[in-house]
Design an enzyme around this catalytic site. Structure first.
Site, short mmCIF file in Angstrom:
data_model
loop_
_atom_site.label_atom_id
_atom_site.label_comp_id
_atom_site.label_asym_id
_atom_site.label_seq_id
_atom_site.Cartn_x
_atom_site.Cartn_y
_atom_site.Cartn_z
N LYS A 175 0.86 -1.20 0.00
CA LYS A 175 0.00 0.00 0.00
C LYS A 175 0.89 1.24 0.00
O LYS A 175 1.49 1.58 1.01
CB LYS A 175 -0.91 0.04 1.23
CG LYS A 175 -1.97 1.14 1.05
CD LYS A 175 -2.49 1.71 2.33
CE LYS A 175 -1.90 3.03 2.73
NZ LYS A 175 -2.05 4.15 1.80
N GLU A 178 -1.29 7.43 -0.27
CA GLU A 178 -2.36 7.83 -1.19
C GLU A 178 -1.88 8.85 -2.24
O GLU A 178 -2.30 8.80 -3.38
CB GLU A 178 -3.43 8.51 -0.33
CG GLU A 178 -4.82 8.14 -0.63
CD GLU A 178 -5.73 8.78 0.41
OE1 GLU A 178 -6.73 9.37 0.00
OE2 GLU A 178 -5.43 8.71 1.62
N GLY A 228 6.49 5.09 8.46
CA GLY A 228 5.66 6.28 8.53
C GLY A 228 5.80 6.95 9.88
O GLY A 228 6.82 6.80 10.55
N GLY A 233 2.26 4.44 13.56
CA GLY A 233 2.94 3.21 13.99
C GLY A 233 2.28 2.61 15.23
O GLY A 233 2.12 1.38 15.34
N GLU A 250 9.28 1.41 10.99
CA GLU A 250 10.33 2.41 10.76
C GLU A 250 9.64 3.75 10.90
O GLU A 250 8.85 4.14 10.05
CB GLU A 250 10.90 2.30 9.34
CG GLU A 250 11.41 0.94 8.94
CD GLU A 250 12.76 0.62 9.53
OE1 GLU A 250 13.41 1.52 10.10
OE2 GLU A 250 13.17 -0.55 9.45
N CYS A 284 13.32 10.83 7.26
CA CYS A 284 13.17 10.40 8.65
C CYS A 284 14.46 10.60 9.45
O CYS A 284 14.42 10.92 10.63
CB CYS A 284 12.75 8.95 8.70
SG CYS A 284 13.83 7.89 7.74
N GLU A 385 8.94 16.38 15.40
CA GLU A 385 9.44 16.17 14.04
C GLU A 385 8.70 17.10 13.08
O GLU A 385 7.49 16.98 12.92
CB GLU A 385 9.21 14.72 13.63
CG GLU A 385 9.85 14.39 12.31
CD GLU A 385 9.56 12.97 11.85
OE1 GLU A 385 8.41 12.54 11.94
OE2 GLU A 385 10.51 12.32 11.39
P1 TAP Z 1 1.97 8.43 7.88
O1 TAP Z 1 0.88 9.41 7.88
O2 TAP Z 1 2.22 7.65 9.12
O3 TAP Z 1 1.63 7.44 6.67
C1 TAP Z 1 2.45 6.37 6.29
C2 TAP Z 1 1.62 5.32 5.58
O4 TAP Z 1 0.68 4.79 6.50
C3 TAP Z 1 0.81 5.87 4.42
O5 TAP Z 1 0.73 4.88 3.42
C4 TAP Z 1 -0.55 6.09 5.05
O6 TAP Z 1 -1.59 6.07 4.14
C5 TAP Z 1 -0.63 4.89 5.98
N1 TAP Z 1 -1.59 5.03 7.08
C6 TAP Z 1 -2.13 6.16 7.60
N2 TAP Z 1 -3.00 5.85 8.60
C7 TAP Z 1 -2.99 4.51 8.72
C8 TAP Z 1 -3.64 3.58 9.58
N3 TAP Z 1 -4.49 3.97 10.53
N4 TAP Z 1 -3.38 2.27 9.44
C9 TAP Z 1 -2.51 1.84 8.50
N5 TAP Z 1 -1.87 2.66 7.65
C10 TAP Z 1 -2.09 3.98 7.76
O7 TAP Z 1 3.35 9.03 7.51
P2 TAP Z 1 3.70 10.00 6.33
O8 TAP Z 1 3.18 11.33 6.69
O9 TAP Z 1 3.29 9.38 5.03
O10 TAP Z 1 5.30 9.96 6.35
C11 TAP Z 1 6.02 10.76 7.18
C12 TAP Z 1 6.50 10.00 8.40
O11 TAP Z 1 7.18 8.82 8.03
C13 TAP Z 1 7.52 10.79 9.20
O12 TAP Z 1 7.20 10.73 10.56
C14 TAP Z 1 8.84 10.08 8.94
O13 TAP Z 1 9.79 10.21 9.93
C15 TAP Z 1 8.41 8.69 8.74
N6 TAP Z 1 9.38 7.96 7.94
C16 TAP Z 1 10.23 7.12 8.59
C17 TAP Z 1 11.17 6.42 7.87
C18 TAP Z 1 12.07 5.50 8.62
S1 TAP Z 1 12.96 4.51 7.76
N7 TAP Z 1 12.13 5.48 9.91
C19 TAP Z 1 11.27 6.56 6.49
C20 TAP Z 1 10.40 7.43 5.87
C21 TAP Z 1 9.45 8.13 6.61
P3 TAP Z 1 -2.15 7.42 3.46
O14 TAP Z 1 -1.00 8.35 3.32
O15 TAP Z 1 -2.65 6.95 2.18
O16 TAP Z 1 -3.19 7.91 4.37
#
Ligand code: TAP
Length: 481
Positions: A175, A178, A228, A233, A250, A284, A385
């Site tokens: 997945k 979006e 994410g 998480g 992660e 991240c 963050e």
């Molecule tokens: P999130 O909002 O957490 O989204 C990540 C993924 O999870 C997306 O595909 C999102 O879908 C999905 N998601 C959202 N709500 C969910 C739920 N209730 N159940 C299951 N899946 C769900 O993060 P983001 O805003 O995309 O990314 C930024 C974050 O990712 C930052 O905090 C960053 O630090 C972290 N990140 C960490 C790493 C490592 S390696 N530690 C690498 C990259 C990013 P939708 O977007 O489609 O809603």
């Protein structure tokens, strides 16, 4: 015309039963580049069933390592053939610079190659306890792997999960976020042309709260690998508790980047700029807290700010751009709000702080490289963050104080130390409670090394041999001779 994307289930491209579509935008100019399906919970459950049945059929899990590795190499080769398209799609959909997208795309190819190689060296263990008893320890695929990916590295995060999960013999469901499905679709087009059996890999687009949640909750998913935010998480862990599926997370970070008086100033400044402004700070492991020793603080800040002001921000397709767009309007607003919070908290804004709207850039989402000083550890811009091109520079006196400040965070993803004194650098980096660290560098890493965090930055590791362990069960077979 905007491309109509489809779901990929059981080896076929299919429409969702939900007529609603998500516009996929280029964040550098808001052009609609595609329309993406928003799958329903029922479709997600159906895709999970297909993955489960395919796993049980053994068409992939029971293939020899050599056969599986041949398919991974085939995917790597096809990705390389399509590298330019992949780079272009990542620039268009995420807003990265060409250089960043190139690095991600080649990293993705190498990830498939790495796991293809590892798979052929996939050894168990044998213990001979006595003449009568021998114990074999073998690793086996887990079953169905649910892979949930964020928008900041749409390609790389997908491949960091797909390659080891497939190498280990699992069936998968990916997945993407979006708003950034484009390169995931491309990877699945390549998978579709490969010899991977039908039903092994499914691509399902839709919202996190529906599709992501359904994956995390499903009793038929055996492992969920999520990258994410820490907040989501936590949800994933709770949802996964139903069938006690294995969870790999992660998550976010607020990583300290420590510069001692005796550091090589040029090296420290170069990497500290790269540490936060790579990927427009939407990384991240960004070094978003720079801690500088008092003896060089003023010189460091003066030179750092001068260079930050000189960073050329622009569309990823412009070869002169050194920093690209912010992924979406919503995320840009979140970053600008944090900048406002920083000012209200009393931090000094040394440079940046604004959206960039000159030269047609008003059509996209761009923010100036932003530097705050006069910050304290209790400020929100130091604790939370921001995930954007915003850095807080803090002064410290000595080793003991900097270790305390560095670890004064709920996160533990990354960290760096700059010093010419190797002993001191090693002593301090070992005290930093984080999973990804550097001495006299930032962001340099490789596929062989495990990627992941301490504390609330996650559980488990991607990449290296550790990355494959996340998708494997371990069994002991005791043989009575
Ligand atoms: P999130 O909002 O957490 O989204 C990540 C993924 O999870 C997306 O595909 C999102 O879908 C999905 N998601 C959202 N709500 C969910 C739920 N209730 N159940 C299951 N899946 C769900 O993060 P983001 O805003 O995309 O990314 C930024 C974050 O990712 C930052 O905090 C960053 O630090 C972290 N990140 C960490 C790493 C490592 S390696 N530690 C690498 C990259 C990013 P939708 O977007 O489609 O809603």
């Amino acid at each position: 015309m905007a491309k109509e994307l489809k779901l990929y289930i059981n080896g076929k491209w299919v429409d969702s039963s939900n007529p609603e579509k998500q516009d996929i935008l280029n964040p550098a100019n808001q052009e609609v580049i595609a329309k993406s399906p928003l799958a329903t919970v029922e479709e997600t459950e159906e895709a999970i069933k297909i993955a489960k049945l395919t796993f049980e059929s053994g068409v992939w899990s029971e293939r020899s390592p050599l056969e599986r590795s041949t398919v991974l190499l085939q995917i790597a080769e096809k990705m390389e053939e399509h590298l330019e398209d992949i780079i272009e799609l990542e620039i268009q959909n995420n807003g990265k610079t060409r250089r960043e997208a190139q690095s991600d795309a080649t990293g993705a190819v190498y990830t498939f190659r790495f796991y293809a190689g590892l798979l052929n060296n996939h050894k168990g263990q044998i213990y001979e306890y006595s003449e009568k008893l021998q114990t074999m320890i073998v690793k086996e695929p887990m079953g169905v792997a649910g892979l949930i990916v964020p928008w900041n590295y749409p390609l790389l995060m997908s491949v960091w999960k797909i390659a080891p999960a497939l190498a280990a013999g699992n069936c998968i469901l990916l997945k993407p976020a979006e708003i950034t499905p484009m390169t995931a679709v491309k990877v699945f087009e390549i998978i579709d042309e490969s010899d991977l059996p039908k039903g092994v890999a499914q691509l399902i687009m839709g919202s996190g709260s529906k599709v992501g949640q359904a994956i995390a909750e499903s009793d038929d998913v055996d492992v969920v690998s999520f990258t994410g935010s820490t907040a989501v998480g936590r949800n994933i862990m709770q949802a996964a508790a139903g069938n006690l599926k294995k969870v790999s997370l992660e998550l976010g970070g607020k990583s300290p980047n420590i510069i001692f008086d005796d550091a090589n100033l040029e090296t420290a400044i170069t990497y500290s700029l790269f540490g936060i402004f790579m990927g427009s700070g939407q990384v991240c492991s960004s070094g978003s807290r720079i801690l500088v020793q008092e003896g060089i603080f003023d010189d460091f800040v003066a030179e750092y700010v001068k260079r930050a002001k000189g960073i050329k921000v622009g569309p990823g397709n412009d070869e002169n751009s050194q920093m690209g767009a912010i992924v979406s309007e919503k995320h840009m607003e979140k970053i600008l709000n944090y900048i406002q919070i920083g000012k209200e908290e009393g931090a000094t804004l040394e440079c940046g702080g604004n959206r960039i709207e000159r030269d047609g850039m008003h059509r996209g989402f761009f923010i100036e490289p932003t530097v705050f000083t006069d910050v304290t550890s209790d400020m929100r811009i130091v604790r939370e963050e921001i995930f954007g091109p915003v850095v807080a520079i803090q002064k410290f006196k000595d080793e003991a104080e900097v270790i305390r400040i560095a670890n004064d965070t709920e996160y533990g993803l990354a960290g760096a130390v700059f010093s010419k004194d190797q002993n001191k650098a090693m002593r301090v980096i070992k005290k930093v409670r984080a999973g990804i660290t550097w001495i006299n560098a930032y962001h340099l890493t490789n596929i062989q090394a495990p990627w992941g965090g301490y504390k609330q930055s996650g559980i488990g590791r991607s990449l290296g041999t550790f990355g494959m362990d996340e998708y494997q069960e371990v069994k002991q077979i005791n043989i009575n001779l």
